[in-house]
Structure formats: C-alpha cells, structure tokens
Motif scaffolding. Structure first.
Motif, PDB file in Angstrom:
ATOM      1  N   ASN A 128     -33.542  -2.382  -2.010  1.00  0.00           N
ATOM      2  CA  ASN A 128     -34.531  -1.701  -2.798  1.00  0.00           C
ATOM      3  C   ASN A 128     -35.833  -2.178  -2.651  1.00  0.00           C
ATOM      4  O   ASN A 128     -36.827  -1.148  -2.449  1.00  0.00           O
ATOM      5  N   ASP A 129     -36.367  -3.399  -2.540  1.00  0.00           N
ATOM      6  CA  ASP A 129     -37.281  -3.801  -2.433  1.00  0.00           C
ATOM      7  C   ASP A 129     -37.964  -3.595  -0.809  1.00  0.00           C
ATOM      8  O   ASP A 129     -39.244  -3.214  -0.804  1.00  0.00           O
ATOM      9  N   GLN A 130     -37.241  -3.492   0.103  1.00  0.00           N
ATOM     10  CA  GLN A 130     -37.532  -3.256   1.209  1.00  0.00           C
ATOM     11  C   GLN A 130     -38.090  -1.726   1.349  1.00  0.00           C
ATOM     12  O   GLN A 130     -39.023  -1.222   2.252  1.00  0.00           O
ATOM     13  N   PHE A 131     -37.241  -0.976   0.713  1.00  0.00           N
ATOM     14  CA  PHE A 131     -37.466   0.521   0.696  1.00  0.00           C
ATOM     15  C   PHE A 131     -38.717   0.941   0.255  1.00  0.00           C
ATOM     16  O   PHE A 131     -39.463   1.764   0.572  1.00  0.00           O
ATOM     17  N   ALA A 132     -38.899   0.097  -1.347  1.00  0.00           N
ATOM     18  CA  ALA A 132     -40.308   0.432  -1.832  1.00  0.00           C
ATOM     19  C   ALA A 132     -41.428   0.040  -0.954  1.00  0.00           C
ATOM     20  O   ALA A 132     -42.535   0.675  -0.763  1.00  0.00           O
ATOM     21  N   ASN A 133     -41.414  -1.339  -0.295  1.00  0.00           N
ATOM     22  CA  ASN A 133     -42.439  -1.685   0.643  1.00  0.00           C
ATOM     23  C   ASN A 133     -42.643  -0.809   1.619  1.00  0.00           C
ATOM     24  O   ASN A 133     -43.673  -0.523   2.192  1.00  0.00           O
ATOM     25  N   GLN A 134     -41.683  -0.250   2.304  1.00  0.00           N
ATOM     26  CA  GLN A 134     -42.034   0.803   3.600  1.00  0.00           C
ATOM     27  C   GLN A 134     -42.623   2.102   2.847  1.00  0.00           C
ATOM     28  O   GLN A 134     -43.452   2.726   3.504  1.00  0.00           O
ATOM     29  N   ASN A 135     -42.269   2.436   1.489  1.00  0.00           N
ATOM     30  CA  ASN A 135     -43.045   3.704   1.032  1.00  0.00           C
ATOM     31  C   ASN A 135     -44.447   3.416   0.891  1.00  0.00           C
ATOM     32  O   ASN A 135     -45.364   4.174   1.373  1.00  0.00           O
ATOM     33  N   VAL A 136     -44.877   2.163   0.420  1.00  0.00           N
ATOM     34  CA  VAL A 136     -46.197   1.864   0.276  1.00  0.00           C
ATOM     35  C   VAL A 136     -46.785   1.585   1.751  1.00  0.00           C
ATOM     36  O   VAL A 136     -48.151   1.921   1.922  1.00  0.00           O
ATOM     37  N   ALA A 137     -46.180   1.015   2.468  1.00  0.00           N
ATOM     38  CA  ALA A 137     -46.984   0.927   3.990  1.00  0.00           C
ATOM     39  C   ALA A 137     -47.114   2.482   4.546  1.00  0.00           C
ATOM     40  O   ALA A 137     -48.095   2.492   5.309  1.00  0.00           O
ATOM     41  N   TYR A 138     -46.134   3.166   4.305  1.00  0.00           N
ATOM     42  CA  TYR A 138     -46.412   4.620   4.815  1.00  0.00           C
ATOM     43  C   TYR A 138     -47.736   5.178   4.081  1.00  0.00           C
ATOM     44  O   TYR A 138     -48.604   5.856   4.860  1.00  0.00           O
ATOM     45  N   LEU A 139     -47.701   5.084   2.716  1.00  0.00           N
ATOM     46  CA  LEU A 139     -48.921   5.578   2.327  1.00  0.00           C
ATOM     47  C   LEU A 139     -50.462   4.909   2.716  1.00  0.00           C
ATOM     48  O   LEU A 139     -51.258   5.683   2.749  1.00  0.00           O
ATOM     49  N   LEU A 140     -50.258   3.779   3.093  1.00  0.00           N
ATOM     50  CA  LEU A 140     -51.597   3.058   3.348  1.00  0.00           C
ATOM     51  C   LEU A 140     -51.909   3.474   4.713  1.00  0.00           C
ATOM     52  O   LEU A 140     -53.018   3.788   4.890  1.00  0.00           O
ATOM     53  N   GLN A 141     -51.012   3.852   5.595  1.00  0.00           N
ATOM     54  CA  GLN A 141     -51.442   4.506   6.957  1.00  0.00           C
ATOM     55  C   GLN A 141     -51.552   5.922   6.736  1.00  0.00           C
ATOM     56  O   GLN A 141     -52.826   6.328   7.323  1.00  0.00           O
ATOM     57  N   ARG A 142     -50.806   6.692   5.882  1.00  0.00           N
ATOM     58  CA  ARG A 142     -51.182   8.065   5.738  1.00  0.00           C
ATOM     59  C   ARG A 142     -52.565   8.416   5.209  1.00  0.00           C
ATOM     60  O   ARG A 142     -53.161   9.391   5.540  1.00  0.00           O
ATOM     61  N   ILE A 143     -52.689   7.595   4.105  1.00  0.00           N
ATOM     62  CA  ILE A 143     -54.058   8.068   3.283  1.00  0.00           C
ATOM     63  C   ILE A 143     -55.169   7.883   3.866  1.00  0.00           C
ATOM     64  O   ILE A 143     -56.521   8.295   3.850  1.00  0.00           O
ATOM     65  N   GLU A 144     -55.209   6.831   4.869  1.00  0.00           N
ATOM     66  CA  GLU A 144     -56.186   6.325   5.984  1.00  0.00           C
ATOM     67  C   GLU A 144     -56.642   7.619   6.866  1.00  0.00           C
ATOM     68  O   GLU A 144     -57.980   7.479   7.218  1.00  0.00           O
ATOM     69  N   CYS A 145     -55.692   7.921   7.445  1.00  0.00           N
ATOM     70  CA  CYS A 145     -56.140   9.155   8.211  1.00  0.00           C
ATOM     71  C   CYS A 145     -55.939  10.374   7.707  1.00  0.00           C
ATOM     72  O   CYS A 145     -56.446  11.483   8.620  1.00  0.00           O
ATOM     73  N   PHE A 146     -55.807  10.589   6.474  1.00  0.00           N
ATOM     74  CA  PHE A 146     -56.181  12.177   5.897  1.00  0.00           C
ATOM     75  C   PHE A 146     -57.721  12.513   5.666  1.00  0.00           C
ATOM     76  O   PHE A 146     -58.371  11.695   5.543  1.00  0.00           O
ATOM     77  N   SER A 147     -57.968  13.639   6.529  1.00  0.00           N
ATOM     78  CA  SER A 147     -59.247  14.202   6.687  1.00  0.00           C
ATOM     79  C   SER A 147     -59.982  14.809   5.381  1.00  0.00           C
ATOM     80  O   SER A 147     -61.225  15.134   5.668  1.00  0.00           O
ATOM     81  N   GLY A 148     -59.073  14.960   4.648  1.00  0.00           N
ATOM     82  CA  GLY A 148     -59.610  15.500   3.237  1.00  0.00           C
ATOM     83  C   GLY A 148     -60.202  14.473   2.046  1.00  0.00           C
ATOM     84  O   GLY A 148     -60.475  13.404   2.383  1.00  0.00           O
TER      85      GLY A 148
END
Length: 473
Positions: free
Chosen positions: A334-354
């Motif tokens: 569960n911890d690993q799963f939650a950390n993966q969600n946060v890691a994805y968001l870190l990457q995705r929000i940084e490259c979002f052009s809006g």
C-alpha cells in the motif's frame, strides 16, 4: 426581466449566425477537399484533368470570415498540407461519403487500393498519413517524408493537440493511424459552441462557476499581488515562451498553491480568477479520480491532463493533500502504491502546459518535492478586523435591514471568524427573518448565527458557553 430575455435572444441569434458562417466555410472546405481527391485520382489514372498539380487548386479564402473554424485556421496559420490534414480529419464527421472513392476495390487485386490507404474503424472510414501523402504527391517519396514530419512535429502548423493519432510498434511514424480530431475540438470547430467535457461519461472533474468578481472578494494585498502574476501569465505566457524563446529554458504551464485555514476564500478565488481571464475552472473530483486498483488513479488523472492540454482551462485540485501527500518509507504494498501515485503526479504536473491550482488547509501535508515546482505559493490568512468588517457590511442582502442595536464594528473586532463563517452566520440570521415574514435582521438571530459558527469551528473559545449580548448594544 425583459432586458434579460432580450440579451438571451441576442445570444441565441449570435450563436445561430456563427453556426451559419461555420457551415458555409466548412462546405467550402469539403468542396476543396473533394476537388483535391478528384484531381489526384485523375492524375494518377492518367485521365483528363484541369490541373497539373493539386497545389494549383486554390484554398478557400477565410481571411475575412468570422466563423469559429476560419478564426482557428487563420490564428494557427495552417498551410496547404496542414489544412488538408485537418479537413480530412473532419470528413468522417461532416461528410463521410467523400472518402468512398478512396475505399473502392482494385479490380486486379480484389482489395482496396493500397495507395489510398484509408482504414475502417467501427464502420467508419478514415484517412491516414498514407492517404495524405498520396493526395499531395502520388507515390512521391518527398511528400511522404513531409507528411511524416507534419504528423510527428510538436507545436508546429497548429495541429498539436487537435489530432488524435496513436503510434504503435508497427507504425511508429503515425502513417497508418486513422486521422481523427479530438472530441474536445470537434464541437467548437463545427458548431462554434464551447466544448463541455463535464457532459462526458467518466469525466472526473466538475466545472465551477461564480457570479462574483474581484470587487466582491475581500483579500489582503499579500494575496492579491501574486494573483495578478497568475493573471499576467495567462495573458503573456505564450509570448514569454514563444516570442522570447524561453520554451527550452522554462517549464511549460503555471502551477500555484493556495493554502491557509478553511473558509478563507481559496476555492472562491480560483473561480473568480478563472472568470477574470476567461478560463473555465474544473475542480478535480477526488471521489472519481482515486481508485483502489493499481494504476487506475494515474489513468484517471492522465485522462484529465490530456483533455486539458493546449486548452485555456484551470485544473483546480481542492484538498490537494489527499492526492499530493508526503511519500513515506515503503513498508508494504500500500505504501509503495501511494508513493507511485505521488511520483507520477510530480512528473505530470511539471510538464502540464496549462494552469493548475492546488488548494489545501495544511501545507505541511504536501510532499516536499512539490514546492520547487510551484511558480507561486499563496497564503490565505484569516481576515483582519477591517476585512471582517467589510465582509459583514457587504454580506447582507440589499433587501434586508439591520436592527438598530446591531454593531457590526464590535462584532468584527471581537470575533475572528473566517469569511465562510461570517456568511454562514448571515445566512442563518437572514433565513430567520424570512421565517418571520420580515426583512429585518434581528440582533438575537445574528448572535445565534455567530454562536453556532464559533461552537462548530472553535474560532472563539470563550464564546461557546455564554452569549455576549453586550456586543449588540
């Protein structure tokens, strides 16, 4: 009421006029596309033809048109090739029979002509990059490579984000993928109406609107000034990245964090900000985004980010710490799963052009890695005495009157309520007035409204046990 009806009728008439103009321009584009197809086939089969090249066929002149389609084409400066790709992508929606001649059977092979390369999907025929290459230059390798370049280019020719193309292992150059227009653009290009993604099944966000303006918000200068920076980015961000050549040096988009106690206007400010720059505000629905199944949360978020890419939207993440919480030492799946969600968001929000806004009551609950990604971090404090007095004074309806013994200055001074708590107290007292069939706000009702807020929110510890009637005269 009559004036409102007239305005609504004018708006309807304006929409009908724009739709009529759109239809006229699209009909011209369809005829132009048909003529290109007819000319290419006659040249290919060595038949009598009026042109020596499809490029001799003049594009419809859209420079003076006010239609939404014409305005979009002119704004993005689409050349001959890009404009043909766009109209071929719209053909299956507008006039699918245009492609029938390209799906006919070769009498020698008893199969559709390989050169024409249209593909069928769920009973609908679509043009492909191969089709475009054939229409432009027959079997010319030069035009084939040119079309490959157009379909793979990022940000050129105005087609970035509008087409839906899928690369595969056997088609990495996107030449065999059906050329479609993304749903988010079809409605605006064809009908001149604003795309409404909230009507889609599975859309995990809710559009927020407000009748308020900046004049209705009571905010300190420490909040107003950075909000002006966000406004200016919305107006000049494209100039900064494109005209000033900083696209390769700065991150795309703009990210801001709103944090502070509950009821201080974070959500309301997001709505008014969107209204002031004509950006629709979509609040991410956490109940639909978050999933217990591995990978589904990221998938839902990716769908939102993809839809919002290259559009003037604001993505608003309320209670952001629920999604962007701190990563922890993984002690289980569960911890690993939650950390993966946060890691994805870190990457995705940084490259979002809006433009993305995050709001939270507890800044310290956010993962530390997010803070360097914010262009603006804005603290929303509880209102000062003067701000509370302003909120009290402008909160009541103009249809109501206050009992003469009510002293708003004393209430504002003694009780450090948030803006939301003040409006809740006003709501309670106003409803009691309506219950009595009166328009006068009574001091006892207002006192009770304040008392209920202080007990519930524990804003004023010494008030829960005994009313302070002396504040009302």
């Amino acid at each position: 009421m009559l004036n409102n009806n007239v305005l609504e009728l004018d708006q309807v008439n304006d929409n009908l006029s724009l739709n009529k103009l759109n239809i006229q321009d699209l009909e011209k584009e369809m005829a132009w596309c048909e003529e290109i197809i007819d000319t290419r086939l006659k040249i290919y089969f060595k038949q009598e033809v009026n042109y020596s090249s499809v490029f001799d066929i003049t594009k419809p002149d859209l420079q003076c048109s006010l239609s939404n389609f014409a305005q979009w084409v002119m704004k993005h400066g689409l050349d001959f090739e890009a404009r043909l790709i766009l109209i071929l992508a719209l053909v299956p929606v507008l006039k699918p029979k245009i492609l029938d001649v390209l799906t006919c059977q070769n009498e020698l092979t008893l199969r559709p002509f390989t050169e024409f390369a249209c593909v069928e999907d769920n009973g609908t025929w679509y043009a492909t990059g191969e089709t475009v290459s054939f229409l432009l230059g027959g079997d010319s390798l030069r035009y084939r490579i040119q079309v490959q370049s157009i379909l793979q280019a990022k940000g050129t020719r105005g087609l970035l984000g509008i087409l839906s193309l899928t690369a595969t292992e056997i088609d990495p150059l996107l030449m065999k993928s059906p050329i479609r227009v993304q749903p988010s653009y079809i409605q605006s290009l064809i009908t001149s109406q604003v795309y409404r993604p909230e009507l889609l099944t599975g859309f995990c966000a809710t559009k927020m609107e407000s009748a308020l303006s900046w004049q209705d918000l009571v905010l300190p200068s420490s909040v107003v000034e950075p909000l002006k920076d966000i406004q200016f980015w919305a107006q000049q961000g494209k100039t900064l990245l494109d005209d000033w050549g900083l696209m390769n040096k700065l991150r795309p988009g703009f990210r801001a964090l709103f944090y502070g106690p509950p009821g201080t206007g974070k959500t309301m400010t997001a709505c008014v900000l969107g209204k002031s720059i004509s950006y629709p505000v979509y609040r991410i629905d956490l109940s639909k985004i978050i999933s217990k199944y591995i990978g589904e949360t990221e998938k839902n978020l990716e769908h939102i980010f993809t839809l919002a890419e290259n559009k003037n939207w604001i993505l608003f993440f309320d209670e952001a710490d629920a999604l962007f919480g701190k990563r922890t030492q993984a002690s289980g799946a569960n911890d690993q799963f939650a950390n993966q969600n946060v890691a994805y968001l870190l990457q995705r929000i940084e490259c979002f052009s809006g433009l993305s806004l995050l709001a939270t009551n507890f800044k310290d609950n956010l993962d530390d890695a997010f803070f360097r990604r914010f262009e603006s971090v804005i603290y929303f404090p509880l209102p000062s005495v003067d701000e509370r007095l302003c909120l009290w004074r402008q909160g009541f309806s103009s249809q109501s009157t206050l009992e003469s013994t009510i002293k708003l200055e004393l209430i504002a001074s003694e009780y450090p309520l948030s803006g939301a708590e003040i409006m809740n107290a006003i709501r309670y007292a106003s409803l009691q007035a309506l219950r009595r069939g009166s328009s006068e706000i009574m001091h006892a009702d207002l006192l009770e409204g304040v008392r209920r807020q202080t007990i519930r929110g524990d804003s004023i510890n010494d008030f829960a046990g005994k009313p302070r009637l002396d504040l009302f005269g």
